[in-house]
Scaffold this motif. Structure first.
Motif, PDB file in Angstrom:
ATOM      1  N   GLN A 161       0.834  -1.206   0.000  1.00  8.88           N
ATOM      2  CA  GLN A 161       0.000   0.000   0.000  1.00  8.88           C
ATOM      3  C   GLN A 161       0.870   1.258   0.000  1.00  8.88           C
ATOM      4  OE1 GLN A 161      -3.032   0.392  -0.534  1.00  8.88           O
ATOM      5  NE2 GLN A 161      -4.361  -1.129   0.409  1.00  8.88           N
ATOM      6  N   ALA A 162       1.934   1.239   0.797  1.00  7.55           N
ATOM      7  CA  ALA A 162       2.852   2.397   0.847  1.00  7.55           C
ATOM      8  C   ALA A 162       3.537   2.597  -0.500  1.00  7.55           C
ATOM      9  CB  ALA A 162       3.890   2.189   1.955  1.00  7.55           C
ATOM     10  N   GLU A 163       3.921   1.471  -1.152  1.00  3.89           N
ATOM     11  CA  GLU A 163       4.557   1.563  -2.467  1.00  3.89           C
ATOM     12  C   GLU A 163       3.591   2.149  -3.495  1.00  3.89           C
ATOM     13  OE1 GLU A 163       5.770  -2.414  -3.214  1.00  3.89           O
ATOM     14  OE2 GLU A 163       7.640  -2.263  -2.049  1.00  3.89           O
ATOM     15  N   LEU A 164       2.330   1.711  -3.427  1.00  2.00           N
ATOM     16  CA  LEU A 164       1.328   2.234  -4.357  1.00  2.00           C
ATOM     17  C   LEU A 164       1.156   3.740  -4.189  1.00  2.00           C
ATOM     18  CD1 LEU A 164      -1.469  -0.507  -4.312  1.00  2.00           C
ATOM     19  CD2 LEU A 164      -0.001   0.125  -6.220  1.00  2.00           C
ATOM     20  N   THR A 165       1.149   4.186  -2.932  1.00  2.00           N
ATOM     21  CA  THR A 165       1.025   5.622  -2.660  1.00  2.00           C
ATOM     22  C   THR A 165       2.218   6.383  -3.244  1.00  2.00           C
ATOM     23  OG1 THR A 165      -0.192   5.165  -0.615  1.00  2.00           O
ATOM     24  CG2 THR A 165       0.797   7.349  -0.837  1.00  2.00           C
ATOM     25  N   SER A 166       3.425   5.797  -3.077  1.00  2.00           N
ATOM     26  CA  SER A 166       4.636   6.432  -3.596  1.00  2.00           C
ATOM     27  C   SER A 166       4.623   6.464  -5.127  1.00  2.00           C
ATOM     28  CB  SER A 166       5.870   5.662  -3.098  1.00  2.00           C
ATOM     29  OG  SER A 166       7.049   6.202  -3.649  1.00  2.00           O
ATOM     30  N   TYR A 167       4.195   5.342  -5.740  1.00  2.00           N
ATOM     31  CA  TYR A 167       4.126   5.297  -7.208  1.00  2.00           C
ATOM     32  C   TYR A 167       3.171   6.354  -7.748  1.00  2.00           C
ATOM     33  CZ  TYR A 167       6.280   0.632  -6.762  1.00  2.00           C
ATOM     34  OH  TYR A 167       7.107  -0.418  -6.469  1.00  2.00           O
ATOM     35  N   ALA A 168       2.021   6.469  -7.090  1.00  2.00           N
ATOM     36  CA  ALA A 168       1.023   7.442  -7.537  1.00  2.00           C
ATOM     37  C   ALA A 168       1.548   8.870  -7.413  1.00  2.00           C
ATOM     38  CB  ALA A 168      -0.269   7.280  -6.722  1.00  2.00           C
ATOM     39  N   LYS A 169       2.281   9.134  -6.316  1.00  2.00           N
ATOM     40  CA  LYS A 169       2.860  10.466  -6.117  1.00  2.00           C
ATOM     41  C   LYS A 169       3.907  10.765  -7.190  1.00  2.00           C
ATOM     42  CE  LYS A 169       5.304  13.304  -2.702  1.00  2.00           C
ATOM     43  NZ  LYS A 169       5.918  13.343  -1.349  1.00  2.00           N
ATOM     44  N   ASP A 170       4.772   9.770  -7.464  1.00  2.00           N
ATOM     45  CA  ASP A 170       5.801   9.943  -8.494  1.00  2.00           C
ATOM     46  C   ASP A 170       5.173  10.159  -9.868  1.00  2.00           C
ATOM     47  OD1 ASP A 170       7.735   9.647  -6.584  1.00  2.00           O
ATOM     48  OD2 ASP A 170       8.213   7.565  -7.074  1.00  2.00           O
ATOM     49  N   ALA A 171       4.117   9.416 -10.141  1.00  2.00           N
ATOM     50  CA  ALA A 171       3.437   9.566 -11.438  1.00  2.00           C
ATOM     51  C   ALA A 171       2.861  10.971 -11.575  1.00  2.00           C
ATOM     52  CB  ALA A 171       2.337   8.518 -11.581  1.00  2.00           C
ATOM     53  N   GLY A 172       2.292  11.488 -10.487  1.00  2.00           N
ATOM     54  CA  GLY A 172       1.752  12.849 -10.518  1.00  2.00           C
ATOM     55  C   GLY A 172       2.838  13.890 -10.741  1.00  2.00           C
ATOM     56  N   THR A 173       3.991  13.688 -10.081  1.00  2.00           N
ATOM     57  CA  THR A 173       5.112  14.615 -10.255  1.00  2.00           C
ATOM     58  C   THR A 173       5.616  14.590 -11.694  1.00  2.00           C
ATOM     59  OG1 THR A 173       5.804  14.311  -7.954  1.00  2.00           O
ATOM     60  CG2 THR A 173       7.455  15.167  -9.490  1.00  2.00           C
ATOM     61  N   ASN A 174       5.756  13.385 -12.249  1.00  2.00           N
ATOM     62  CA  ASN A 174       6.223  13.269 -13.635  1.00  2.00           C
ATOM     63  C   ASN A 174       5.222  13.846 -14.618  1.00  2.00           C
ATOM     64  OD1 ASN A 174       8.889  11.675 -14.142  1.00  2.00           O
ATOM     65  ND2 ASN A 174       7.942  10.690 -12.391  1.00  2.00           N
ATOM     66  N   TRP A 175       3.940  13.710 -14.316  1.00  2.00           N
ATOM     67  CA  TRP A 175       2.926  14.291 -15.196  1.00  2.00           C
ATOM     68  C   TRP A 175       3.027  15.818 -15.210  1.00  2.00           C
ATOM     69  CZ3 TRP A 175      -0.051  12.339 -18.853  1.00  2.00           C
ATOM     70  CH2 TRP A 175      -1.062  13.154 -19.380  1.00  2.00           C
ATOM     71  N   THR A 176       3.259  16.401 -14.032  1.00  2.00           N
ATOM     72  CA  THR A 176       3.429  17.854 -13.937  1.00  2.00           C
ATOM     73  C   THR A 176       4.643  18.306 -14.758  1.00  2.00           C
ATOM     74  OG1 THR A 176       2.452  17.872 -11.723  1.00  2.00           O
ATOM     75  CG2 THR A 176       3.774  19.787 -12.351  1.00  2.00           C
ATOM     76  N   LYS A 177       5.755  17.564 -14.624  1.00  2.00           N
ATOM     77  CA  LYS A 177       6.957  17.879 -15.402  1.00  2.00           C
ATOM     78  C   LYS A 177       6.698  17.718 -16.899  1.00  2.00           C
ATOM     79  CE  LYS A 177      10.329  16.552 -11.848  1.00  2.00           C
ATOM     80  NZ  LYS A 177      11.379  15.562 -11.492  1.00  2.00           N
ATOM     81  N   LEU A 178       5.951  16.685 -17.238  1.00  2.00           N
ATOM     82  CA  LEU A 178       5.636  16.422 -18.645  1.00  2.00           C
ATOM     83  C   LEU A 178       4.890  17.603 -19.255  1.00  2.00           C
ATOM     84  CD1 LEU A 178       5.572  14.202 -20.923  1.00  2.00           C
ATOM     85  CD2 LEU A 178       3.335  13.586 -20.050  1.00  2.00           C
ATOM     86  N   GLU A 179       3.892  18.087 -18.541  1.00  2.00           N
ATOM     87  CA  GLU A 179       3.115  19.225 -19.042  1.00  2.00           C
ATOM     88  C   GLU A 179       3.979  20.480 -19.127  1.00  2.00           C
ATOM     89  OE1 GLU A 179      -0.119  19.181 -20.238  1.00  2.00           O
ATOM     90  OE2 GLU A 179       0.402  17.069 -20.144  1.00  2.00           O
ATOM     91  N   ALA A 180       4.863  20.683 -18.141  1.00  2.00           N
ATOM     92  CA  ALA A 180       5.742  21.857 -18.160  1.00  2.00           C
ATOM     93  C   ALA A 180       6.687  21.801 -19.359  1.00  2.00           C
ATOM     94  CB  ALA A 180       6.549  21.924 -16.863  1.00  2.00           C
ATOM     95  N   ASN A 181       7.183  20.621 -19.680  1.00  2.00           N
ATOM     96  CA  ASN A 181       8.090  20.487 -20.816  1.00  2.00           C
ATOM     97  C   ASN A 181       7.367  20.648 -22.143  1.00  2.00           C
ATOM     98  OD1 ASN A 181      10.833  20.094 -19.925  1.00  2.00           O
ATOM     99  ND2 ASN A 181      10.135  18.216 -18.978  1.00  2.00           N
TER     100      ASN A 181
END
Length: 358
Positions: A161-181
């Motif tokens: 469950q903790a890993e899933l939370t971390s994966y989801a957070k990382d995915a959100g961060t990468n999505w933000t970077k993706l849109e910025a780029n």
């Protein structure tokens, strides 16, 4: 009678129109004319016409600015690809994690149902109540093992469950970077198009003879810089031999001679400067960064006196251009829009430094 009245009315109308159009009224109207228009302001004196050399420098500056913007575009594109791949990877990990959670929940549910059937005691606990000492000891050990398995199961569920939370957070961060780029890419593309359009407009205003002279001026400037570079005696110390990979890279790069420069292009039909060097070393089995600025920043640097064929020469203080040294004081590069991949003097532009992909 009616006809006479109609005729009389018609004659009256004609007379009225004649009177309105009479010279007397025209003169009367002319007696009160509109105020005269103010005299036109004198045209601003045209500035002195630019010399062809000034035009050459302006065009060169515009293309160099476009090259800087191209590096920004290529870097944003590369980062966008990396972030897209990372998001896909994280999405797969999230799916796998959820499937694992479902399996763990099923195991926990089976254990809970077994305890319910046994009156709230886990399997094996019933046998602990036996009067047989040996059987009691054996089943007590099994009970401890069962309790440990249950504890491990709950701990594993918590970890997943903790890993899933971390994966989801990382995915959100990468999505933000993706849109910025993506925004950076759009801005860089607009800048590139604007600079190239401005340079081409200047070129389009020149006559055919002036364009020919402009190209001659460009060649003269490159020859002057190359002659000055050779005059330092730099070639006297250059005796480095190309490695096997270096030869492969040089062979690939020189095989592209005659193909057009297109910003953002990585081949096979066209290239920009760093797209050519990256593709050449990729063909030699060595992955290097995408942009000239990143190639300068991340690849090992060597002194010019140690330069050998296959090394990359970085130009200008902003590292906005790059070419590949091929020996004998020459390099191959993709110059700019409107030009093709060609061989030029290694010192024909301002050298920032040299990097070695190997």
């Amino acid at each position: 009678m009616n006809r006479r009245r109609c005729a009389t009315a018609a004659i009256t109308v004609v007379c009225a129109l004649t009177v309105l159009a009479s010279p007397a009224l025209t003169l009367s109207a002319a007696a009160a004319p509109f105020p005269p228009a103010p005299p036109a302001a004198p045209a601003a004196p045209a500035g002195p016409k630019k010399t062809l050399e000034e035009v050459r420098k302006e065009i060169d500056a515009l293309y160099r600015q476009a090259a800087v913007a191209t590096d920004a575009y290529n870097l944003a594109e590369e980062q966008t690809k990396e972030q897209s791949e990372e998001i896909v990877k994280l999405a797969r990990m999230i799916v796998a994690g959820r499937e694992k959670i479902d399996r763990l929940k099923a195991q926990a549910g089976a254990a809970a149902r077994a305890q319910y059937r046994n009156g709230g005691l886990p399997d094996g606990a019933q046998f602990v109540l036996t009067d047989d000492p040996q059987l009691f000891l054996d089943n007590a050990g099994r009970l401890q093992q069962g309790q440990k398995a249950t504890k491990d199961l709950l701990s594993e569920m918590s970890q997943v469950q903790a890993e899933l939370t971390s994966y989801a957070k990382d995915a959100g961060t990468n999505w933000t970077k993706l849109e910025a780029n993506r925004v950076k890419q759009a801005e860089a593309k607009k800048d590139i198009d604007g600079k190239i359009a401005a340079a081409r407009k200047l070129e389009s205003e020149l006559e055919a003879e002036e364009l020919e002279r402009l190209r001659h001026l460009e060649q003269q400037e490159q020859y002057r810089a190359q002659t000055a570079w050779l005059g330092t005696g730099v070639l006297k110390g250059l005796d480095g031999k190309a490695t096997a990979r270096g030869k492969q890279a040089v062979e690939f790069a020189t095989a592209q001679i005659g193909k057009p420069y297109v910003w953002g292009a990585e081949g096979p039909g066209s290239y920009d400067c760093s797209g050519l060097t990256q593709s050449a070393w990729g063909a030699a089995g060595r992955a290097i960064p995408r942009t000239s600025q990143e190639q300068w920043r991340l690849l090992p640097r060597v002194d010019i006196k140690d330069m050998r064929p296959g090394d990359l020469i970085v130009y200008y203080q902003d590292a906005s251009h790059i070419g590949m040294y091929i020996g004998d004081g020459a390099m191959v590069h993709a110059p700019r829009p409107g030009r093709n991949v060609t061989i030029a003097g290694a010192g024909s532009m301002e050298i920032l430094g040299v990097v070695r992909p190997e």
